[in-house]
Write a protein that holds these residues in place. Structure first.
Motif, PDB file in Angstrom:
ATOM      1  N   GLN A 112      61.131 -34.173 -34.837  1.00  0.00           N
ATOM      2  CA  GLN A 112      60.372 -32.937 -35.013  1.00  0.00           C
ATOM      3  C   GLN A 112      60.497 -32.423 -36.454  1.00  0.00           C
ATOM      4  N   THR A 113      60.201 -33.317 -37.376  1.00  0.00           N
ATOM      5  CA  THR A 113      60.371 -33.001 -38.798  1.00  0.00           C
ATOM      6  C   THR A 113      59.342 -31.988 -39.283  1.00  0.00           C
ATOM      7  N   TYR A 114      58.133 -32.057 -38.746  1.00  0.00           N
ATOM      8  CA  TYR A 114      57.096 -31.123 -39.197  1.00  0.00           C
ATOM      9  C   TYR A 114      56.123 -30.840 -38.060  1.00  0.00           C
ATOM     10  N   GLU A 115      55.284 -29.825 -38.304  1.00  0.00           N
ATOM     11  CA  GLU A 115      54.193 -29.502 -37.381  1.00  0.00           C
ATOM     12  C   GLU A 115      52.910 -29.336 -38.182  1.00  0.00           C
ATOM     13  N   ASP A 170      40.057 -28.920 -40.762  1.00  0.00           N
ATOM     14  CA  ASP A 170      39.886 -28.262 -42.051  1.00  0.00           C
ATOM     15  C   ASP A 170      41.219 -27.732 -42.572  1.00  0.00           C
ATOM     16  N   ASN A 171      41.578 -28.195 -43.790  1.00  0.00           N
ATOM     17  CA  ASN A 171      42.732 -27.645 -44.502  1.00  0.00           C
ATOM     18  C   ASN A 171      44.030 -27.724 -43.693  1.00  0.00           C
ATOM     19  N   LEU A 172      44.207 -28.818 -42.939  1.00  0.00           N
ATOM     20  CA  LEU A 172      45.431 -28.990 -42.150  1.00  0.00           C
ATOM     21  C   LEU A 172      46.510 -29.647 -42.998  1.00  0.00           C
ATOM     22  N   VAL A 173      47.724 -29.115 -42.894  1.00  0.00           N
ATOM     23  CA  VAL A 173      48.864 -29.645 -43.638  1.00  0.00           C
ATOM     24  C   VAL A 173      50.081 -29.717 -42.716  1.00  0.00           C
ATOM     25  N   CYS A 174      51.156 -30.274 -43.236  1.00  0.00           N
ATOM     26  CA  CYS A 174      52.415 -30.368 -42.483  1.00  0.00           C
ATOM     27  C   CYS A 174      53.346 -29.248 -42.931  1.00  0.00           C
ATOM     28  N   LYS A 175      53.768 -28.415 -42.011  1.00  0.00           N
ATOM     29  CA  LYS A 175      54.802 -27.427 -42.305  1.00  0.00           C
ATOM     30  C   LYS A 175      56.150 -28.056 -41.949  1.00  0.00           C
ATOM     31  N   LEU A 176      57.001 -28.248 -42.952  1.00  0.00           N
ATOM     32  CA  LEU A 176      58.266 -28.935 -42.747  1.00  0.00           C
ATOM     33  C   LEU A 176      59.255 -28.037 -42.018  1.00  0.00           C
ATOM     34  N   LYS A 177      59.777 -28.548 -40.917  1.00  0.00           N
ATOM     35  CA  LYS A 177      60.810 -27.841 -40.159  1.00  0.00           C
ATOM     36  C   LYS A 177      62.197 -28.373 -40.514  1.00  0.00           C
ATOM     37  N   LEU A 234      66.579 -36.589 -42.562  1.00  0.00           N
ATOM     38  CA  LEU A 234      65.663 -35.941 -41.624  1.00  0.00           C
ATOM     39  C   LEU A 234      66.379 -34.978 -40.689  1.00  0.00           C
ATOM     40  N   HIS A 235      67.714 -35.006 -40.679  1.00  0.00           N
ATOM     41  CA  HIS A 235      68.475 -34.141 -39.771  1.00  0.00           C
ATOM     42  C   HIS A 235      68.710 -32.747 -40.359  1.00  0.00           C
ATOM     43  N   GLY A 236      68.564 -32.598 -41.669  1.00  0.00           N
ATOM     44  CA  GLY A 236      68.859 -31.318 -42.297  1.00  0.00           C
ATOM     45  C   GLY A 236      67.833 -30.250 -41.966  1.00  0.00           C
ATOM     46  N   ASP A 237      68.311 -29.049 -41.687  1.00  0.00           N
ATOM     47  CA  ASP A 237      67.414 -27.919 -41.386  1.00  0.00           C
ATOM     48  C   ASP A 237      67.023 -27.213 -42.681  1.00  0.00           C
ATOM     49  N   LEU A 238      65.725 -26.973 -42.850  1.00  0.00           N
ATOM     50  CA  LEU A 238      65.241 -26.305 -44.056  1.00  0.00           C
ATOM     51  C   LEU A 238      65.381 -24.788 -43.945  1.00  0.00           C
ATOM     52  N   GLU A 239      65.738 -24.164 -45.047  1.00  0.00           N
ATOM     53  CA  GLU A 239      65.858 -22.712 -45.103  1.00  0.00           C
ATOM     54  C   GLU A 239      64.654 -22.094 -45.802  1.00  0.00           C
ATOM     55  N   GLU A 240      63.858 -22.910 -46.514  1.00  0.00           N
ATOM     56  CA  GLU A 240      62.691 -22.417 -47.235  1.00  0.00           C
ATOM     57  C   GLU A 240      61.406 -22.778 -46.471  1.00  0.00           C
ATOM     58  N   GLU A 241      60.335 -22.100 -46.803  1.00  0.00           N
ATOM     59  CA  GLU A 241      59.037 -22.383 -46.200  1.00  0.00           C
ATOM     60  C   GLU A 241      58.295 -23.367 -47.100  1.00  0.00           C
ATOM     61  N   ILE A 242      58.176 -24.617 -46.642  1.00  0.00           N
ATOM     62  CA  ILE A 242      57.606 -25.681 -47.467  1.00  0.00           C
ATOM     63  C   ILE A 242      56.479 -26.372 -46.702  1.00  0.00           C
ATOM     64  N   TYR A 243      55.378 -26.618 -47.428  1.00  0.00           N
ATOM     65  CA  TYR A 243      54.225 -27.293 -46.842  1.00  0.00           C
ATOM     66  C   TYR A 243      53.991 -28.610 -47.581  1.00  0.00           C
ATOM     67  N   MET A 244      53.492 -29.605 -46.834  1.00  0.00           N
ATOM     68  CA  MET A 244      53.272 -30.935 -47.392  1.00  0.00           C
ATOM     69  C   MET A 244      51.929 -31.467 -46.896  1.00  0.00           C
ATOM     70  N   GLU A 245      51.243 -32.198 -47.744  1.00  0.00           N
ATOM     71  CA  GLU A 245      50.001 -32.838 -47.315  1.00  0.00           C
ATOM     72  C   GLU A 245      50.286 -33.868 -46.222  1.00  0.00           C
TER      73      GLU A 245
END
Length: 519
Positions: A12-15, A120-127, A99-110
């Motif tokens: 569950q790395t991203y959504e 339209d304009n869908l991206v990956c929000k990294l969890k 991939l196990h580390g939990d992110l503390e910042e709000e980061i988006y990836m293509e």
């Protein structure tokens, strides 16, 4: 690529979401690698989805990024313990560790190429963290650290990547972490297997069984005779082949006396600089440095010499690098040997007065042996110009004393103590100066930080002991030595050419068993 995507989805790395207004999505790329065994046969096709982390902005996409790894000295000390106490030595590998580390910042990836979701304009929000992110190593370490602490393990004060848990029966289990490589040490195999099972529940682990190699170093054990060998034969073979030196004529010493390396040999004209620009100088020096750091204290002085000219090397400097590679060709089977005697910690220090031809600074060197083999060493220019041999040796002794106190504290966390901790020095005047200020008129200019060694000795935390120059193995760390002296230094440091012939040589050249050790 499909396997990598399954790992990302399982973890569950991203959504997939629509990119919020005012936010930017980081780009990514696929990185492919062929994993080969020692014979060069391809054993695995590996694909990694990597974020282009260089696009991250500090304070927005990341803050702190430092992540510790276990020290090489810590690994060698543990291997000495394993050999001398006949402990179990197991190895594990964490699959897709970052991939196990939990992110503390709000980061988006293509979205990853080849696996896009239409919209339209869908991206990956990294969890969770992903390879390439600047904070990925730190977040993985924090995740693993919280997991170990929750299971009753404590970080050692000497090394934050060494975890230990002591039990009521006197046994202990220790774990060493180098990013995703794990060594587990203990007397009780049942407790080790229990830790393995607990880790496998928290992370996707690969059990590699008894440790056979770590970070490019081969581990060979003879459990019947309580001995362990550490070598880099395969790594050195690859280095020699990479720089076309695998058929070179071997030499017997790391550096010869005719090499007088200085800045005056650096190219000055455009023609000379252009000629040397085609020489891959920094790459072999970096490879030599890794061998030196891991298992080869015998080349420490030579590597230190050639690494001073990385910015503008000359032909003579390049010849010196090739000379070191030729020496490795002739001693490719040389390895560190641990065990066979009690785990006693001993140190040796030396200095070479005004050894650097450019700055006239002296070279400090020290080497520490434990359980018969070298565990820590250093060859480095001093920070100031010494005005006498006494001053140079005194400064070297102070630097060696700091390492002794660190090693002492590290071993005591495992319950390893001895009656006294000796550092051998071949300068009587430096020994006298460490005990009192009898040479004040000639030494009053010495930086007060080096007089720290006096306080340490007054508190009896260590002892400086006289040793004859001919018997000091630290000599090979400060100057060019003869072949006979080099062989003596290597023997005292527990370095032997092969595991088959090392036994007889080891018993004749190492100190006898001592009753000053207790655990």
């Amino acid at each position: 690529m499909q396997d990598e995507m399954e790992s990302l989805q399982k973890n569950q790395t991203y959504e997939i979401i629509e990119l919020p207004r005012g936010k930017k999505a980081l780009k990514n790329k696929w990185v492919f690698k062929l994993k080969k065994d020692d014979s060069g046969k391809v054993v695995k096709y590996k694909a990694r989805l990597v974020v282009k982390g260089f696009q991250q902005k500090k304070g927005i996409d990341f803050d702190e990024i430092f992540s510790p790894v276990v020290k090489m000295t810590s690994i060698r000390v543990i291997l000495g313990l394993v050999a001398s106490m006949n402990l179990e030595l197991e190895q594990m590998d964490v699959k897709t560790a970052f991939l196990h580390g939990d992110l503390e910042e709000e980061i988006y990836m293509e979205q990853p190429e080849g696996f896009e979701v239409s919209g339209d304009n869908l991206v990956c929000k990294l969890k969770k963290s992903l390879y390439g992110l600047k904070q990925a190593p730190r977040q993985w370490y924090k995740k693993f650290d919280s997991c170990m602490v929750s299971r009753g393990y404590k970080k050692t004060a000497a090394d934050e990547c060494v975890y230990i848990q002591k039990f009521s029966d006197g046994n202990f289990v220790a774990l060493l972490l180098y990013v995703d490589d794990i060594l587990i040490v203990g007397k009780d195999a049942t407790k080790i297997n229990q830790l393995k099972n607990e880790l496998s529940k928290s992370f996707y682990m690969k059990d590699l069984g008894p440790a056979q190699q770590i970070l490019g170093m081969q581990i060979t054990r003879d459990r019947e005779n309580w001995r362990l060998w550490l070598s880099q034969e395969k790594y050195i073979e690859r280095v020699l082949a990479r720089f076309n030196m695998n058929n070179a004529k071997p030499v017997s010493i790391p550096l010869a006396n005719h090499f007088k390396l200085s800045k005056s040999l650096c190219p000055s004209s455009k023609e000379e600089i252009g000629e040397m620009s085609s020489v891959p100088y920094s790459s072999p020096v970096g490879s030599l440095m890794y061998a030196m750091v891991c298992t080869r204290p015998d080349i420490a002085h030579a590597v230190g010499m050639v690494s001073r000219f990385l910015s503008n090397p000359g032909k003579e400097h390049w010849e010196a690098v090739k000379w070191i590679l030729r020496y490795l060709k002739g001693t490719i089977k040389l390895c560190l040997c641990y065990g066979g005697i009690d785990p006693i910690l001993e140190g040796y220090t030396d200095a070479d007065m005004a050894g650097d031809l450019d700055s006239r600074k002296s070279t400090s060197g020290f080497i520490y042996t434990f359980a018969g083999g070298a565990v820590s060493w250093q060859s480095r220019l001093q920070k100031c110009v010494a005005l006498s041999t006494t001053e140079a040796e005194y400064i070297a002794a102070a630097e060696a004393g700091k390492e002794m106190l660190w090693l002492k504290r590290y071993l005591q966390e495992f319950g390893i103590k001895q009656k006294e901790y000796k550092v051998h020095c071949d300068s009587q005047s430096a020994l006298d100066l460490s005990k009192n200020s009898m040479y004040h008129s000639r030494t009053k200019h010495i930086d007060i930080r080096y007089h720290w060694i006096r306080e340490v000795m007054d508190r009896q935390l260590l002892r400086l002991v006289k040793i004859h120059t001919k018997e000091n193995p630290a000599d090979m760390l400060t100057k060019v030595v003869t072949r006979e002296k080099l062989e003596l230094c290597r023997n005292i440091a527990g370095m032997f050419l092969d595991t088959a012939g090392g036994g007889e040589l080891m018993d004749s050249s190492r100190p006898s068993r001592s009753s000053s050790f207790h655990c």
